[in-house]
Design an enzyme around this catalytic site. Structure first.
Site, PDB file in Angstrom:
ATOM      1  N   GLY A 164      57.293  24.203  21.007  1.00 61.76           N
ATOM      2  CA  GLY A 164      58.270  24.483  21.879  1.00 61.76           C
ATOM      3  C   GLY A 164      59.168  25.636  21.416  1.00 61.76           C
ATOM      4  O   GLY A 164      60.253  25.750  21.840  1.00 61.76           O
ATOM      5  N   GLU A 200      51.688  33.948  10.865  1.00 67.02           N
ATOM      6  CA  GLU A 200      50.913  34.605  11.608  1.00 67.02           C
ATOM      7  C   GLU A 200      51.098  35.889  11.917  1.00 67.02           C
ATOM      8  O   GLU A 200      52.334  36.280  11.797  1.00 67.02           O
ATOM      9  CB  GLU A 200      50.596  33.986  12.857  1.00 67.02           C
ATOM     10  N   HIS A 208      48.770  33.874  27.125  1.00 64.35           N
ATOM     11  CA  HIS A 208      48.542  32.618  26.392  1.00 64.35           C
ATOM     12  C   HIS A 208      47.621  32.003  27.279  1.00 64.35           C
ATOM     13  O   HIS A 208      47.587  31.572  28.656  1.00 64.35           O
ATOM     14  CB  HIS A 208      49.896  31.801  26.784  1.00 64.35           C
ATOM     15  N   HIS A 235      59.736  30.139  24.797  1.00 67.07           N
ATOM     16  CA  HIS A 235      58.391  29.444  24.570  1.00 67.07           C
ATOM     17  C   HIS A 235      58.066  28.340  25.637  1.00 67.07           C
ATOM     18  O   HIS A 235      57.053  27.338  25.212  1.00 67.07           O
ATOM     19  CB  HIS A 235      58.290  29.084  23.130  1.00 67.07           C
ATOM     20  N   GLU A 275      44.650  25.923  23.094  1.00 64.72           N
ATOM     21  CA  GLU A 275      45.409  27.070  23.258  1.00 64.72           C
ATOM     22  C   GLU A 275      45.547  28.312  22.452  1.00 64.72           C
ATOM     23  O   GLU A 275      45.038  28.341  21.102  1.00 64.72           O
ATOM     24  CB  GLU A 275      47.238  26.756  23.185  1.00 64.72           C
ATOM     25  N   ASN A 289      46.554  20.559  22.058  1.00 65.97           N
ATOM     26  CA  ASN A 289      47.583  19.388  22.562  1.00 65.97           C
ATOM     27  C   ASN A 289      46.564  18.476  22.713  1.00 65.97           C
ATOM     28  O   ASN A 289      45.594  18.404  23.667  1.00 65.97           O
ATOM     29  CB  ASN A 289      48.184  20.044  23.804  1.00 65.97           C
ATOM     30  N   ARG A 291      46.623  15.486  24.474  1.00 63.80           N
ATOM     31  CA  ARG A 291      47.122  14.929  25.586  1.00 63.80           C
ATOM     32  C   ARG A 291      46.804  15.417  26.999  1.00 63.80           C
ATOM     33  O   ARG A 291      46.390  16.572  27.000  1.00 63.80           O
ATOM     34  CB  ARG A 291      48.541  14.562  25.491  1.00 63.80           C
ATOM     35  N   VAL A 294      51.196  19.139  31.188  1.00 63.70           N
ATOM     36  CA  VAL A 294      52.106  19.396  32.677  1.00 63.70           C
ATOM     37  C   VAL A 294      51.257  20.105  33.665  1.00 63.70           C
ATOM     38  O   VAL A 294      51.260  19.619  34.437  1.00 63.70           O
ATOM     39  CB  VAL A 294      53.203  20.101  32.180  1.00 63.70           C
ATOM     40  N   ARG A 337      56.803  25.421  37.770  1.00 68.25           N
ATOM     41  CA  ARG A 337      57.435  24.037  37.375  1.00 68.25           C
ATOM     42  C   ARG A 337      58.759  24.240  37.644  1.00 68.25           C
ATOM     43  O   ARG A 337      59.461  25.295  37.673  1.00 68.25           O
ATOM     44  CB  ARG A 337      57.527  24.338  35.705  1.00 68.25           C
TER      45      ARG A 337
END
Length: 454
Positions: A164, A200, A208, A235, A275, A289, A291, A294, A337
């Site tokens: 995040g 990095e 992304h 982010h 990702e 991730n 899970r 969203v 969103r």
């Protein structure tokens, strides 16, 4: 087969999981804080249990209360949704130790991917390309200087246990490195209880790109295409598309083959999303991730696959029952969103929703737990709705989304709907010409143009 699922979450995602349960003939149990007693996910569940007061640490993060609720209601399994405890390996372990099925990956994989350094090391061994950077944590400023000199500036310092945008700092030139390294460590320690950071190469114009997968317990792994999640502020994703406006079918297939091969080698199970940063035709893994995401609805729209249903089937011990050749993609999908925030200042706007009228029509989907008379609480994330559209191509999807936004009425609290309308009207967005840095500049331009900006 699982007969009753406790949903360890709230709001729209709890409602989304309930709907899958209802269609599968599975009973659902809602847990809620006292602030959410009148929430839609509580009203529509087969059973509900209050697990604590409003603060998340005392309710939705209260592991003993959640496990007790599962026990007293006779639940067979627990679905964590996203956020809260969804990527907490200790929670997944405790769920299984208490005899419940955890609807998600193994605790070992959750723990591995929760440590960004361990995740990158695992993916490197499995042949997944990475962003150039440090081989592991940076134990000292001197080690940071050495790596930065090797890969070249600008560089990005990131929290090993982060996410995040917390614990993430950019050093454009050598003189900025010491401060970036120290601030990232301090933020990481405060946010995650771990001050380990790594480095990095900072990419100046990446997109992304993420890829959705499902894996069963029998070694079968399939992907469901890519999502472009480049429109981000601080982010945090704001708008997502499936598929990406800049990828070809050949690039999608190549990335999908890399991803599925890696997760077969890992022995992964259930849903996951890898990702990547994408620049100059190159993909670089950044995190996974473990899970449901969203933005999963746009993948469902283009693939016609119910990802939550598949999660439950996999957790029940069923095989996928299909291979990659059976997964097809149709059209283009976009998700907005919608947050209870001032669209200009982004300050949260909890309060009473006096009017709620969601849009409809062909190819329009709204995932939300709002209703007229609902009071948006101040205790949780400000996401209150997801507006998703699907159309035969991107141009038609944008037109449909513009129409749907114009129909959407949420009165009583300010929302970010006006921002989404402004994004859709921008020529760069319409052309698909944006990177992960685009939205920050776009918002700054809007703020500069406001009459009170001076």
């Amino acid at each position: 087969m699982i007969r009753k699922i406790l949903i360890a979450n709230r709001g729209e995602i709890a409602l989304r999981i309930q709907r899958a349960c209802r269609e599968m003939g599975i009973a659902s149990v809602a847990v809620h804080s006292t602030a959410d007693a009148d929430s839609m996910h509580v009203r529509l569940a087969d059973e509900s249990v209050c697990i604590g007061p409003p603060p998340a640490r005392d309710s939705y993060l209260n592991i003993p209360a959640i496990l007790s609720a599962a026990a007293i209601t006779g639940a067979d399994a627990i679905h964590p949704g996203y956020g809260f405890l969804s990527e907490n390996a200790s929670f997944a372990e405790m769920v299984e130790l208490h005899g419940f099925v955890f609807i998600g990956p193994s605790p070992a994989h959750i723990r591995m991917m929760g440590d960004k350094i361990a995740a990158k090391e695992a993916m490197l061994k499995l042949g997944v390309p990475l962003v150039p950077g440090s081989d592991g944590a940076l134990p000292s400023l001197a080690s940071a200087v050495e790596v930065a000199d090797r890969i070249g500036y600008p560089v990005l310092i990131k929290a090993a246990a982060g996410g995040g945008g917390r614990g993430m700092k950019v050093a454009l030139v050598p003189d900025e490195l010491a401060e970036a390294w120290q601030v990232a460590r301090t933020e990481s320690k405060a946010a995650f209880g771990n001050d380990a950071v790594y480095m990095e190469k900072y990419l100046d114009r990446p997109r992304h790109i993420e890829m959705q997968i499902l894996a069963d317990s029998y070694g079968n792994v399939v992907h469901f295409g890519e999502r472009d999640c480049s429109l981000q502020r601080r982010h945090q994703k704001i708008l997502e598309e499936a598929g990406s406006p800049v990828l070809s079918a050949a690039q999608r297939d190549a990335l999908g083959e890399t991803v599925t091969s890696a997760l077969k080698g890992l022995g992964y199970r259930n849903a996951g999303t890898l990702e990547f940063l994408y620049q100059d035709g190159q993909f670089s893994f950044i995190e996974m991730n473990t899970r449901l995401q969203v933005e999963h609805p746009i993948t469902e729209m283009v693939s016609n696959i119910d990802l939550v249903r598949e999660q439950i089937r996999i957790a029940s011990g069923e095989p996928l029952g299909y291979d990659q050749s059976a997964v097809t993609f149709s059209g283009h999908a976009i998700e907005c969103r919608i947050n209870a925030e001032d669209p200009e200042t982004f300050i949260p706007t909890p309060g009473l929703v006096t009017i709620y009228h969601p849009p409809g029509g062909l190819g329009v989907r709204v995932d939300s737990a709002l209703y007229a008379g609902y009071r948006v609480p101040p205790y949780y994330d400000s996401l209150i709705a997801k507006l998703i559209v699907h159309a035969p191509d991107r141009a038609q999807a944008i037109a449909r989304l513009r129409r749907a936004i114009d129909e959407f009425a949420i009165i009583g609290v300010k929302t970010t709907l006006p921002l989404h309308r402004q994004i859709l009207d921008d020529p760069s967005f319409q052309a698909g010409d944006y990177t992960i840095h685009w939205l920050e500049k776009f918002v700054a331009g809007l703020q500069a143009d406001r009459p009170d900006a001076a």
